[in-house]
Design a protein around this motif. Sequence first.
Motif, PDB file in Angstrom:
ATOM      1  N   VAL A  14       0.692  -8.017  11.416  1.00 43.17           N
ATOM      2  CA  VAL A  14       1.738  -8.159  10.490  1.00 43.17           C
ATOM      3  C   VAL A  14       1.488  -9.246   9.498  1.00 43.17           C
ATOM      4  O   VAL A  14       1.017 -10.451  10.042  1.00 43.17           O
ATOM      5  N   LEU A  15       1.462  -9.277   8.119  1.00 44.38           N
ATOM      6  CA  LEU A  15       1.455 -10.306   7.248  1.00 44.38           C
ATOM      7  C   LEU A  15       2.866 -10.317   6.405  1.00 44.38           C
ATOM      8  O   LEU A  15       3.008  -9.142   5.502  1.00 44.38           O
ATOM      9  N   THR A  16       3.452 -11.376   6.477  1.00 41.68           N
ATOM     10  CA  THR A  16       4.707 -11.416   5.524  1.00 41.68           C
ATOM     11  C   THR A  16       4.855 -12.881   5.063  1.00 41.68           C
ATOM     12  O   THR A  16       4.690 -13.691   5.808  1.00 41.68           O
ATOM     13  N   PHE A  17       5.325 -13.022   3.709  1.00 42.03           N
ATOM     14  CA  PHE A  17       5.525 -14.538   3.435  1.00 42.03           C
ATOM     15  C   PHE A  17       6.948 -14.774   3.147  1.00 42.03           C
ATOM     16  O   PHE A  17       7.920 -14.142   3.015  1.00 42.03           O
ATOM     17  N   HIS A  18       7.027 -16.137   3.502  1.00 45.48           N
ATOM     18  CA  HIS A  18       8.428 -16.978   3.414  1.00 45.48           C
ATOM     19  C   HIS A  18       8.369 -17.666   2.283  1.00 45.48           C
ATOM     20  O   HIS A  18       9.775 -17.977   1.875  1.00 45.48           O
ATOM     21  N   PHE A 357      -1.276 -12.334  -2.593  1.00 44.94           N
ATOM     22  CA  PHE A 357      -0.703 -11.403  -1.907  1.00 44.94           C
ATOM     23  C   PHE A 357       0.875 -11.819  -1.809  1.00 44.94           C
ATOM     24  O   PHE A 357       1.750 -10.674  -1.898  1.00 44.94           O
ATOM     25  N   HIS A 358       1.175 -12.918  -1.910  1.00 43.71           N
ATOM     26  CA  HIS A 358       2.496 -13.549  -2.023  1.00 43.71           C
ATOM     27  C   HIS A 358       3.262 -12.796  -3.331  1.00 43.71           C
ATOM     28  O   HIS A 358       4.225 -12.427  -3.632  1.00 43.71           O
ATOM     29  N   ILE A 360       2.278 -10.240  -5.357  1.00 40.66           N
ATOM     30  CA  ILE A 360       2.667  -8.950  -5.527  1.00 40.66           C
ATOM     31  C   ILE A 360       3.748  -8.203  -4.612  1.00 40.66           C
ATOM     32  O   ILE A 360       4.020  -7.147  -4.681  1.00 40.66           O
ATOM     33  N   THR A 361       3.939  -9.271  -3.617  1.00 38.87           N
ATOM     34  CA  THR A 361       5.305  -8.819  -2.777  1.00 38.87           C
ATOM     35  C   THR A 361       6.436  -9.803  -3.028  1.00 38.87           C
ATOM     36  O   THR A 361       7.105  -9.490  -3.880  1.00 38.87           O
ATOM     37  N   ARG A 362       6.580 -10.649  -2.160  1.00 37.23           N
ATOM     38  CA  ARG A 362       7.866 -11.616  -2.179  1.00 37.23           C
ATOM     39  C   ARG A 362       7.862 -12.166  -3.651  1.00 37.23           C
ATOM     40  O   ARG A 362       8.917 -12.479  -3.911  1.00 37.23           O
ATOM     41  N   GLY A 363       6.682 -12.799  -4.119  1.00 39.74           N
ATOM     42  CA  GLY A 363       6.823 -13.613  -5.557  1.00 39.74           C
ATOM     43  C   GLY A 363       7.515 -12.771  -6.698  1.00 39.74           C
ATOM     44  O   GLY A 363       8.576 -12.987  -7.428  1.00 39.74           O
ATOM     45  N   ASN A 364       7.070 -11.248  -6.926  1.00 44.27           N
ATOM     46  CA  ASN A 364       7.650 -10.499  -7.880  1.00 44.27           C
ATOM     47  C   ASN A 364       9.019 -10.227  -7.259  1.00 44.27           C
ATOM     48  O   ASN A 364      10.052  -9.993  -8.247  1.00 44.27           O
ATOM     49  N   ALA A 365       9.240 -10.101  -6.014  1.00 39.66           N
ATOM     50  CA  ALA A 365      10.732  -9.820  -5.737  1.00 39.66           C
ATOM     51  C   ALA A 365      11.775 -10.936  -5.942  1.00 39.66           C
ATOM     52  O   ALA A 365      12.775 -10.854  -6.554  1.00 39.66           O
ATOM     53  N   CYS A 366      10.938 -12.277  -5.915  1.00 41.39           N
ATOM     54  CA  CYS A 366      11.799 -13.338  -6.346  1.00 41.39           C
ATOM     55  C   CYS A 366      12.266 -13.202  -7.881  1.00 41.39           C
ATOM     56  O   CYS A 366      13.459 -13.728  -8.047  1.00 41.39           O
ATOM     57  N   VAL A 367      11.411 -12.893  -8.480  1.00 39.43           N
ATOM     58  CA  VAL A 367      11.384 -12.843 -10.084  1.00 39.43           C
ATOM     59  C   VAL A 367      12.663 -12.174 -10.477  1.00 39.43           C
ATOM     60  O   VAL A 367      13.286 -12.199 -11.252  1.00 39.43           O
ATOM     61  N   PHE A 411      -9.042 -11.410   0.475  1.00 36.07           N
ATOM     62  CA  PHE A 411      -9.893 -11.473  -0.623  1.00 36.07           C
ATOM     63  C   PHE A 411     -10.863 -10.273  -1.126  1.00 36.07           C
ATOM     64  O   PHE A 411     -10.881  -9.705  -2.089  1.00 36.07           O
ATOM     65  N   ILE A 412     -11.197  -9.733   0.148  1.00 38.62           N
ATOM     66  CA  ILE A 412     -11.844  -8.352   0.010  1.00 38.62           C
ATOM     67  C   ILE A 412     -10.959  -7.268  -0.538  1.00 38.62           C
ATOM     68  O   ILE A 412     -11.339  -6.592  -1.493  1.00 38.62           O
ATOM     69  N   LEU A 413      -9.850  -7.215   0.014  1.00 37.18           N
ATOM     70  CA  LEU A 413      -8.837  -6.125  -0.665  1.00 37.18           C
ATOM     71  C   LEU A 413      -8.523  -6.567  -1.990  1.00 37.18           C
ATOM     72  O   LEU A 413      -8.181  -5.824  -2.896  1.00 37.18           O
ATOM     73  N   GLN A 414      -8.272  -8.017  -2.243  1.00 33.76           N
ATOM     74  CA  GLN A 414      -7.900  -8.283  -3.741  1.00 33.76           C
ATOM     75  C   GLN A 414      -9.005  -8.189  -4.612  1.00 33.76           C
ATOM     76  O   GLN A 414      -8.600  -7.432  -5.823  1.00 33.76           O
ATOM     77  N   ILE A 415     -10.216  -8.112  -4.366  1.00 32.22           N
ATOM     78  CA  ILE A 415     -11.214  -7.777  -5.318  1.00 32.22           C
ATOM     79  C   ILE A 415     -11.755  -6.484  -5.376  1.00 32.22           C
ATOM     80  O   ILE A 415     -11.964  -5.859  -6.463  1.00 32.22           O
ATOM     81  N   MET A 416     -11.892  -5.886  -4.083  1.00 35.60           N
ATOM     82  CA  MET A 416     -12.584  -4.584  -3.988  1.00 35.60           C
ATOM     83  C   MET A 416     -11.599  -3.331  -3.638  1.00 35.60           C
ATOM     84  O   MET A 416     -11.724  -2.262  -3.609  1.00 35.60           O
ATOM     85  N   GLY A 417     -10.279  -3.781  -3.448  1.00 37.95           N
ATOM     86  CA  GLY A 417      -9.368  -2.775  -2.884  1.00 37.95           C
ATOM     87  C   GLY A 417      -8.627  -1.922  -4.078  1.00 37.95           C
ATOM     88  O   GLY A 417      -8.835  -2.481  -5.227  1.00 37.95           O
ATOM     89  N   ASP A 418      -8.420  -0.803  -3.682  1.00 36.60           N
ATOM     90  CA  ASP A 418      -7.761   0.235  -4.592  1.00 36.60           C
ATOM     91  C   ASP A 418      -6.726   0.996  -3.528  1.00 36.60           C
ATOM     92  O   ASP A 418      -6.593   0.843  -2.407  1.00 36.60           O
TER      93      ASP A 418
END
Length: 444
Positions: A14-18, A357-358, A360-367, A411-418
């Motif tokens: 599990v990974l989630t940002f505060h 990853f913050h 595209i999840t919590r960051g955009n939610a805060c906006v 970072f692997i997900l960030q650069i190579m993921g889809d």
Amino acid sequence: MLQKTDRTLLRGRVLTFHAAPADETDTGAYTYVEDGAVLISGGMIEACGDYAEVRAQAPEAAVTDHRPHLLMPGFIDTHIHFPQVQVIASWGSQLLDWLNGYTFPAEVEYADPAHAARMAGAFYDQLIAHGTTSAAAFCSVHKCSAEAFFTEARRRDMRMIGGKVMMDRNAPEGLTDTAQTGHDDSLALIEAWHGKGRGLYAITPRFAITSTPAQLEAAGALAARHPECYIQTHLSENRDEIAFTKSLYPEVPDYLGVYERYGLLSDKSLLGHSIHLEPREIEVLAESGAHPVFCPTSNLFLGSGLFDDAGLRARGIANAIATDVGAGTSYSMLQTLNEAYKVLQLQGQKLHPLAAFHWITRGNACVLGLADRIGTLEAGTEADVVVLNPRATEAMALRAEKAQTLSEELFILQIMGDDRAVEEVYVAGRAQKSAMAAEALALV
Ligand code: GUN
Ligand code: ZN
């Protein structure tokens, strides 16, 4: 009272940002649990944390074991065009020619409710396949396109923001409303869809070029009457666009001055692109709380320019990030991060995977002002969850053999993921990606 059997438990890493990570060492900004769990009931997250502890709270819950994959909040795309699913990958032009040559002709077709309904199904299938569980979308000028958009969101129980574009000039026949009909149709859509289920409305003047002053005034009146709604538009994407805008609105000091003049700037405003900004515009952004939206794949594809993320942040401005399909070239927020990384590299700026990853999840939610509902895995929020596999392809698995830390894996997900890295997607607690695949198989 919910039956106990309604509870389901997802097991995984599990990974989630505060909070927004201050830097790559900021471990306090997030929770990461190697053997973690998310407990879901009634479409909401009831608990999240260590598997053994969460399991003890819900011994009867059915368990779906996603180990060794990562469980994260569903991705949020803050700027996308629903009627451009058949425009993506259109060759050879920059913004204004691209709009006239490809985009407007495609959007004319959304006058047909049957076409709009079919494309809405296809659009949401793409979002889900790529792990996006919420988005702020532009529909076409036709009221029926927004109806198709919200109807399909409702059917899937997705938290979606959308609005019909208002455009009453500089567009072909079949793609214009008037100041009056644009206002009236938008108002009817707000009344029908805003706050209904998980739907939220965005008042959507497309951009200054396609609206007369009378229409922007009508949009401002709507925003004043409905401050609970979002406002979405485009700003300073392309040099020719800016020059044309200034010729249409000679009395304002700059492009943003147009939206300022008509009462369209607040912390509910999402301003796609915001690339070529003058100092006064940056000041107005900071004062108004309006949000620039970084669209890296689109900005590269149309040759629009480089978004100055660090410069705007340094002024206290909260930027969102988005795909902008169909000028954007991928529905994937992971691929969006990949291109964002490169755009920022070109300017000597860094996008660390934790920050990415913050964002595209919590960051955009805060906006969006929605961090109490989406964008984290905190108890009491809506159960939109994505299951990610950092070893989804052979190339990724090979690279992952050498990954020592969570950040390296991210970072692997960030650069190579889809979409191949998205193993499963839960919307309001229900598995969607596997259900889509099963449905497709049944049709064969
Ligand atoms: N500006 C006005 N409309 C659009 C659009 O559909 N896409 C992009 N990228 N920019 C725009
Ligand atoms: Zn756009």
